[in-house]
Design an enzyme around this catalytic site. Structure first.
Site, mmCIF file in Angstrom:
data_model
loop_
_atom_site.group_PDB
_atom_site.id
_atom_site.type_symbol
_atom_site.label_atom_id
_atom_site.label_comp_id
_atom_site.label_asym_id
_atom_site.label_seq_id
_atom_site.Cartn_x
_atom_site.Cartn_y
_atom_site.Cartn_z
ATOM 1 N N GLY A 71 -60.646 -21.307 114.551
ATOM 2 C CA GLY A 71 -60.294 -20.647 115.799
ATOM 3 C C GLY A 71 -61.080 -19.364 116.019
ATOM 4 N N ASN A 144 -49.465 -15.696 119.287
ATOM 5 C CA ASN A 144 -49.198 -16.086 117.901
ATOM 6 C C ASN A 144 -48.182 -15.206 117.199
ATOM 7 O OD1 ASN A 144 -51.640 -14.366 118.231
ATOM 8 N ND2 ASN A 144 -51.429 -14.182 116.018
ATOM 9 N N GLN A 172 -52.102 -22.007 118.912
ATOM 10 C CA GLN A 172 -50.699 -22.191 118.489
ATOM 11 C C GLN A 172 -50.008 -23.383 119.143
ATOM 12 O OE1 GLN A 172 -49.104 -20.821 116.017
ATOM 13 N NE2 GLN A 172 -50.648 -19.305 115.476
ATOM 14 N N SER A 192 -57.601 -25.002 116.426
ATOM 15 C CA SER A 192 -57.871 -24.802 114.989
ATOM 16 C C SER A 192 -57.065 -25.787 114.143
ATOM 17 C CB SER A 192 -57.506 -23.361 114.619
ATOM 18 O OG SER A 192 -57.542 -23.197 113.223
ATOM 19 N N HIS A 194 -56.047 -25.949 110.881
ATOM 20 C CA HIS A 194 -55.016 -25.653 109.875
ATOM 21 C C HIS A 194 -53.684 -25.227 110.480
ATOM 22 C CE1 HIS A 194 -55.192 -21.083 109.526
ATOM 23 N NE2 HIS A 194 -56.232 -21.321 110.301
ATOM 24 N N THR A 230 -75.162 -27.357 109.139
ATOM 25 C CA THR A 230 -74.755 -28.712 108.759
ATOM 26 C C THR A 230 -73.258 -28.889 109.002
ATOM 27 O OG1 THR A 230 -76.484 -28.757 107.097
ATOM 28 C CG2 THR A 230 -74.703 -30.360 106.831
ATOM 29 N N CYS A 326 -52.160 -6.138 107.767
ATOM 30 C CA CYS A 326 -52.292 -5.200 106.657
ATOM 31 C C CYS A 326 -53.777 -4.888 106.503
ATOM 32 C CB CYS A 326 -51.742 -5.837 105.398
ATOM 33 S SG CYS A 326 -51.614 -4.701 104.037
HETATM 34 N N1 PLP Z 1 -56.069 -17.529 117.663
HETATM 35 C C1 PLP Z 1 -54.763 -17.539 117.379
HETATM 36 C C2 PLP Z 1 -53.768 -17.433 118.491
HETATM 37 C C3 PLP Z 1 -54.332 -17.651 116.061
HETATM 38 O O1 PLP Z 1 -53.025 -17.651 115.790
HETATM 39 C C4 PLP Z 1 -55.303 -17.752 115.042
HETATM 40 C C5 PLP Z 1 -54.897 -17.832 113.617
HETATM 41 O O2 PLP Z 1 -54.269 -16.969 113.077
HETATM 42 C C6 PLP Z 1 -56.651 -17.752 115.393
HETATM 43 C C7 PLP Z 1 -56.998 -17.642 116.712
HETATM 44 C C8 PLP Z 1 -57.726 -17.862 114.357
HETATM 45 O O3 PLP Z 1 -57.868 -19.186 113.890
HETATM 46 P P1 PLP Z 1 -58.562 -19.493 112.500
HETATM 47 O O4 PLP Z 1 -57.598 -19.105 111.439
HETATM 48 O O5 PLP Z 1 -58.822 -20.970 112.531
HETATM 49 O O6 PLP Z 1 -59.833 -18.723 112.443
#
Ligand code: PLP
Length: 383
Positions: A71, A144, A172, A192, A194, A230, A326
């Site tokens: 992301g 988020n 999200q 994203s 994960h 790659t 943090c």
């Molecule tokens: N944007 C939002 C709203 C997110 O919650 C996050 C992850 O914390 C990201 C972007 C970043 O994504 P990534 O962890 O894949 O770099």
């Protein structure tokens, strides 16, 4: 000790079905998709098949999907790969705010609007801030930290009339099937892996066909010259499989999350309602299904230590995150909570709970009990 994981907005565990899809590309089919031989072609086929899959799941054409390292990269690419002024909000993820600052340093106009008190950015607010120099609006779908949704389709509506592109960070909510590029008609969209039980380090940027776009990473002709490097073949395969499962199971996952989120909120109100303030605007605004944000206001004028709050929860076996980052050892109040109008002292003791598909009612009930114990201890210590 039994550990309860309520930090799914930060990351989710890899789904074993996703791992199975990835396994052959980690072990056997290791080729470079740019190689012309059979091993390379096998990898190329997997990447292109995954791209078609991801495109159809997100309501896009395959040529509109650029695989990225996640992301953060997709957001950076969206903001720095386009030209002209940027309009965004103060509650965006750092991966939108930081590249906006870089864009400003490079001479682009950048306007940052304050979200409303719920955290939502209204189309009206966007319209008010649009001027001739703004070429791109970047507003996230779900925040988020607090979970509030912004009306992206309406934001697209007002921006389209001014021929301004719209980028949406859908990190999200994309995994709940709550946003599709074709339905909301955005020009750029970030996803994203994960966040929906896929691997880390993989994401995608949707770029609507025809939108002018410069690569963030130069150095190779991969991704049709829009992202050099790659391709991470196993991760791309896993990302496509995770998105497929997310959308097949999206409604169930959403209902499950909402049920547990509501149980958590009801339980917190009963157990510690006098000590915490629930920031997520449930019942007041549209929200994501999985996020509940609370703050612990100062006690007798003395702020509660936010870092100790999280450490105490962790000692109780409950893993949550702060609304704050943090940074180099200092516990900074969250920029999102302060953008919502909370003062720094209240914002510095925040907890974000985020449930997932593996969370149970028992997990939620134990979390409420843990909160009761932790707040009892901490408030006594603060007094
Ligand atoms: N944007 C939002 C709203 C997110 O919650 C996050 C992850 O914390 C990201 C972007 C970043 O994504 P990534 O962890 O894949 O770099």
């Amino acid at each position: 000790m039994r550990r309860i994981y309520l930090d799914h907005a930060a990351s989710t565990p890899l789904d074993p079905r996703v791992f199975e899809a990835m396994r052959p590309y980690l072990l056997e089919h290791f080729g470079n998709p740019s190689s012309v031989h059979a091993t390379g072609r096998k990898a190329r086929f997997a990447v292109e098949e995954s791209r078609e899959h991801v495109a159809s799941l997100l309501g896009a054409e395959p040529g509109e999907i650029i695989f990225t390292s996640g992301g953060t990269e997709a957001n950076n690419a969206a903001l720095l790969g386009t030209d002209g002024g940027i309009l965004t909000s103060a509650a965006e993820h750092e991966s939108v705010l930081r590249p906006s600052e870089s864009a400003r340093e490079r001479g682009r106009r950048v306007r940052i609007l304050k979200p409303g008190p719920t955290g939502a950015v209204s189309a009206k607010a966007v319209e008010r801030y649009l001027d001739e120099d703004i070429a791109l609006v970047s507003i996230m779908h779900a925040n988020n930290e607090v979970g509030t949704l912004s009306p992206i389709d309406e934001i697209v509506g007002v921006s389209r009339r001014r021929r301004v592109l719209v980028h949406c960070d859908a990190v999200q909510t994309a995994g709940y099937g709550m946003i599709r590029a074709d339905e909301v008609d955005v020009d750029l969209m970030t996803v994203s892996g994960h966040k929906f039980y896929g691997p880390k380090g993989i994401g995608a940027l949707f770029v609507r066909g025809g939108a002018a776009f410069r690569p963030l990473l130069a150095g190779g002709a991969q991704e049709r010259g829009r992202r050099g490097g790659t391709e991470n073949v196993p991760a791309i395969v896993g990302f496509a499989r995770a998105l497929e499962l997310a959308l097949i199971e999206g409604d169930d996952r959403r209902r499950h999350a909402e049920t547990l989120r509501d149980r958590l909120v009801t339980g917190l109100r009963e157990a510690v309602g006098g000590q915490v303030r629930i920031v997520t605007p449930l019942g007041e605004a549209a929200v994501a299904p999985h996020i509940v944000s609370v703050v612990v206001p100062p006690v007798d004028g003395r702020p509660v230590d936010g870092e100790m709050l999280l450490l105490n929860m962790d000692m109780e076996g409950v893993q949550v995150s702060a609304g704050s980052a943090c940074t180099s050892g200092a516990f900074e109040p969250s920029h999102v909570l302060t953008a919502l109008g909370l003062d720094a002292e209240a914002a510095s003791a925040a907890m974000r709970f985020s449930v997932g598909k593996g969370t149970t009612a028992e997990d939620v009930d134990e979390t409420i009990d843990a909160c009761r114990r932790v707040l009892h201890r901490m408030i006594r210590a603060t007094q």
